[in-house]
Design a protein around this motif. Structure first.
Motif, PDB file in Angstrom:
ATOM      1  N   ARG A   1      49.783  60.217 118.010  1.00  0.00           N
ATOM      2  CA  ARG A   1      51.317  60.911 117.079  1.00  0.00           C
ATOM      3  C   ARG A   1      52.682  60.382 117.640  1.00  0.00           C
ATOM      4  NH1 ARG A   1      54.008  64.197 118.528  1.00  0.00           N
ATOM      5  NH2 ARG A   1      52.530  65.015 120.167  1.00  0.00           N
TER       6      ARG A   1
ATOM      7  N   LYS B   1      53.223  56.747 115.812  1.00  0.00           N
ATOM      8  CA  LYS B   1      53.449  57.140 115.080  1.00  0.00           C
ATOM      9  C   LYS B   1      55.396  57.751 114.150  1.00  0.00           C
ATOM     10  CE  LYS B   1      51.526  58.695 110.610  1.00  0.00           C
ATOM     11  NZ  LYS B   1      49.743  59.143 109.811  1.00  0.00           N
ATOM     12  N   ASP B   2      55.316  58.588 115.194  1.00  0.00           N
ATOM     13  CA  ASP B   2      56.532  59.356 114.859  1.00  0.00           C
ATOM     14  C   ASP B   2      57.488  58.496 115.171  1.00  0.00           C
ATOM     15  OD1 ASP B   2      55.097  61.646 114.173  1.00  0.00           O
ATOM     16  OD2 ASP B   2      55.796  62.894 115.279  1.00  0.00           O
TER      17      ASP B   2
ATOM     18  N   GLY C   1      57.508  55.690 114.005  1.00  0.00           N
ATOM     19  CA  GLY C   1      57.254  54.600 113.341  1.00  0.00           C
ATOM     20  C   GLY C   1      57.119  53.258 114.507  1.00  0.00           C
TER      21      GLY C   1
ATOM     22  N   LYS D   1      51.239  53.026 112.358  1.00  0.00           N
ATOM     23  CA  LYS D   1      50.432  53.578 111.259  1.00  0.00           C
ATOM     24  C   LYS D   1      49.331  53.248 111.250  1.00  0.00           C
ATOM     25  CE  LYS D   1      51.482  49.125 108.062  1.00  0.00           C
ATOM     26  NZ  LYS D   1      52.212  49.086 106.969  1.00  0.00           N
ATOM     27  N   ASN D   2      48.568  54.445 109.909  1.00  0.00           N
ATOM     28  CA  ASN D   2      46.588  54.380 109.679  1.00  0.00           C
ATOM     29  C   ASN D   2      46.751  54.453 108.649  1.00  0.00           C
ATOM     30  OD1 ASN D   2      47.848  56.995 109.715  1.00  0.00           O
ATOM     31  ND2 ASN D   2      46.142  57.926 110.622  1.00  0.00           N
ATOM     32  N   GLU D   3      45.167  54.068 108.733  1.00  0.00           N
ATOM     33  CA  GLU D   3      44.690  53.960 106.991  1.00  0.00           C
ATOM     34  C   GLU D   3      43.417  54.829 107.525  1.00  0.00           C
ATOM     35  OE1 GLU D   3      44.107  51.015 105.346  1.00  0.00           O
ATOM     36  OE2 GLU D   3      44.726  48.906 106.325  1.00  0.00           O
TER      37      GLU D   3
ATOM     38  N   TYR E   1      43.930  52.197 112.990  1.00  0.00           N
ATOM     39  CA  TYR E   1      46.157  52.012 113.401  1.00  0.00           C
ATOM     40  C   TYR E   1      46.363  50.097 113.695  1.00  0.00           C
ATOM     41  CZ  TYR E   1      46.156  57.076 114.211  1.00  0.00           C
ATOM     42  OH  TYR E   1      46.299  58.087 113.865  1.00  0.00           O
TER      43      TYR E   1
ATOM     44  N   TYR F   1      53.206  49.056 112.576  1.00  0.00           N
ATOM     45  CA  TYR F   1      54.106  49.274 111.320  1.00  0.00           C
ATOM     46  C   TYR F   1      54.375  47.750 110.537  1.00  0.00           C
ATOM     47  CZ  TYR F   1      57.167  51.295 108.457  1.00  0.00           C
ATOM     48  OH  TYR F   1      57.205  51.860 107.424  1.00  0.00           O
TER      49      TYR F   1
END
Length: 102
Positions: A52, A55-56, A58, A61-63, A71, A74
């Motif tokens: 997290r 991700k925060d 930048g 990213k995840n999908e 993961y 980016y």
């Protein structure tokens, strides 16, 4: 958030040993959370907190792929950050050895 604030957030995120290891692991391509759990023997909750933060900032990213969450970095610029830090460290260590400052 301005650009300097974001830059500091990125450095803070990368400044933790576990998160830097996660980033190096993701440089080899996207990974599902299950693979991250296998590689890093931390609780699911602990690993999720680290992801997290990345991700925060930048950096990742995840999908959702089926039932799994994958993961990835980016973009390639993030990989360049990790690669450049590793190159710098290698050069720095070699310079210290050559100059006898160890």
């Amino acid at each position: 958030m301005n650009q300097d604030d974001l830059a500091v957030k990125i450095f803070k995120a990368l400044g933790h040993p576990v998160r830097f290891k996660i980033m190096k692991f993701l440089c080899n391509g996207p990974k599902c959370v299950c693979k991250l759990n296998e590689e890093f023997e931390y609780s699911q909750a602990n690993l999720s907190q680290h992801l997290r933060i990345l991700k925060d900032a930048g950096l990742v990213k995840n999908e959702k792929v089926g039932l799994e969450v994958h993961y990835r970095l980016y973009n390639d610029n993030v990989k360049n950050i990790v690669d450049n830090v590793e190159k710098y460290v290698l050069d720095y260590v070699n310079n210290i050895k050559e100059t006898g400052l160890v």
